[in-house]
Enzyme design. Sequence first.
Site, PDB file in Angstrom:
ATOM      1  N   ASP A   1     -54.159   7.263   5.042  1.00  0.00           N
ATOM      2  CA  ASP A   1     -54.676   6.058   4.394  1.00  0.00           C
ATOM      3  C   ASP A   1     -56.188   6.171   4.188  1.00  0.00           C
ATOM      4  OD1 ASP A   1     -54.627   3.172   3.584  1.00  0.00           O
ATOM      5  OD2 ASP A   1     -55.757   2.934   5.449  1.00  0.00           O
ATOM      6  N   ALA A   2     -56.891   6.617   5.207  1.00  0.00           N
ATOM      7  CA  ALA A   2     -58.347   6.762   5.118  1.00  0.00           C
ATOM      8  C   ALA A   2     -58.743   7.818   4.088  1.00  0.00           C
ATOM      9  CB  ALA A   2     -58.923   7.115   6.486  1.00  0.00           C
TER      10      ALA A   2
END
Length: 166
Positions: A47-48
Amino acid sequence: MVSRFSGRITGRKFFFSGLLLEGIFLALKEADEAKQMQPAVLAFIGDAVFNLFIRERLIMSKKGTSHRLHILATDYVKAASQSRISKALIDELTEEEAYIFRRGRNAKSATIPKNADVQDYKYATALEALLGYLYITGRRERLNFLMEKAAIIIETNVNGEKNEKE
């Protein structure tokens, strides 16, 4: 309880969003180690990584305030968009990538999504787990290839025309 990290931190040159970066990044010694990680942990880092990729892409191609760029970024990273990306890319995955993808999709979630369909959320988690796996195993070329394709999928509407959201 203290968990023990078996990977290594390395300093290398790598490309991210078309830019040559020199830096420190996480790389596990073996892909087998990454396969043993919980899918939610892979999705956490994925996600990051995807968020950073999209933000870099937007600041290089769009002008505007941070708020406007944030609004544009949400079109790429929301669960419905990531689900659309997943479904478009699934046939292009290697056997190993498909395995990670399935583990991410089938992982039990500790939370119930507020603003997303449960199926979209599962496919989004699968994509994030795959991106996290590629990042952690140091497969930057493949990671960048898939993220670039993902961005193009969102930037292109279902008729194959470029979206012109400004």
